[in-house]
Design a protein around this motif. Sequence first.
Motif, short mmCIF file in Angstrom:
data_model
loop_
_atom_site.label_atom_id
_atom_site.label_comp_id
_atom_site.label_asym_id
_atom_site.label_seq_id
_atom_site.Cartn_x
_atom_site.Cartn_y
_atom_site.Cartn_z
N UNK A 1 -14.99 -36.65 -61.36
CA UNK A 1 -14.50 -36.04 -60.13
C UNK A 1 -13.43 -36.94 -59.53
N UNK A 2 -12.68 -36.37 -58.61
CA UNK A 2 -11.65 -37.13 -57.91
C UNK A 2 -12.05 -37.20 -56.44
N UNK A 3 -12.33 -38.42 -55.96
CA UNK A 3 -12.74 -38.64 -54.57
C UNK A 3 -11.78 -39.62 -53.92
N UNK A 4 -11.24 -39.25 -52.79
CA UNK A 4 -10.28 -40.10 -52.07
C UNK A 4 -9.10 -40.49 -52.95
N UNK A 5 -8.70 -39.58 -53.81
CA UNK A 5 -7.56 -39.83 -54.67
C UNK A 5 -7.86 -40.67 -55.90
N UNK B 1 -15.47 -33.42 -53.40
CA UNK B 1 -14.37 -34.09 -52.70
C UNK B 1 -14.41 -33.76 -51.21
N UNK B 2 -14.70 -32.51 -50.88
CA UNK B 2 -14.77 -32.11 -49.48
C UNK B 2 -15.93 -32.80 -48.77
N UNK B 3 -17.10 -32.84 -49.41
CA UNK B 3 -18.25 -33.53 -48.82
C UNK B 3 -17.93 -35.02 -48.61
N UNK B 4 -17.31 -35.62 -49.59
CA UNK B 4 -16.97 -37.04 -49.50
C UNK B 4 -15.96 -37.27 -48.37
N UNK B 5 -14.95 -36.41 -48.28
CA UNK B 5 -13.95 -36.53 -47.21
C UNK B 5 -14.59 -36.37 -45.83
N UNK C 1 -16.55 -39.42 -44.93
CA UNK C 1 -15.64 -40.50 -44.56
C UNK C 1 -15.11 -40.30 -43.15
N UNK C 2 -14.67 -39.09 -42.84
CA UNK C 2 -14.13 -38.81 -41.50
C UNK C 2 -15.20 -38.93 -40.41
N UNK C 3 -16.45 -38.67 -40.77
CA UNK C 3 -17.54 -38.79 -39.79
C UNK C 3 -17.97 -40.25 -39.61
N UNK C 4 -17.41 -41.13 -40.42
CA UNK C 4 -17.76 -42.55 -40.33
C UNK C 4 -19.12 -42.86 -40.92
N UNK C 5 -19.63 -41.97 -41.75
CA UNK C 5 -20.94 -42.18 -42.37
C UNK C 5 -20.85 -43.18 -43.50
N UNK C 6 -21.94 -43.88 -43.71
CA UNK C 6 -22.04 -44.83 -44.82
C UNK C 6 -22.31 -44.03 -46.09
#
Length: 132
Positions: free
Chosen positions: A20-24, A55-59, A62-67
């Motif tokens: 998969x591609x996550x955060x580029x 990718x959407x879940x990961x993004x 990240x935007x929510x500041x979750x670990x």
Amino acid sequence: MCRLFIEADPALWACETRAVRLNGFSTSVRLEAFFWTVLEDIAARDGLSVGRLLARLHDELTHAGADIENFTSFLRVCCGRFLDLQARGLLPDAGALGGLDVNAILDAEGRSRLGPQPAKMSGRHRGARPAA
């Protein structure tokens, strides 16, 4: 009880690794086949590929500041929550998840987890026995 789980198709718990591609960045995610099937169902509801869903879940994490130290554990929990919300009738059987009223679902989930509240005891303390 154990036979219900032990005699299930062993292919369900066979591990599968997908790129998969996550955060580029290209990476891989290793999950049991059962979870990949649930993720495919979740993705299909919004017309996404599984890779795009991840990718959407990961993004969003990240935007929510979750670990996101253990993303695969997060994905397993997502699958479990999806199945649980469906089983309890808190998600519609079909349609995009992206357009749902998340606050209403979370509120209903919270209420259903609390269960029925005990009736108020008038004039007595909890645990006190009623007069005979």
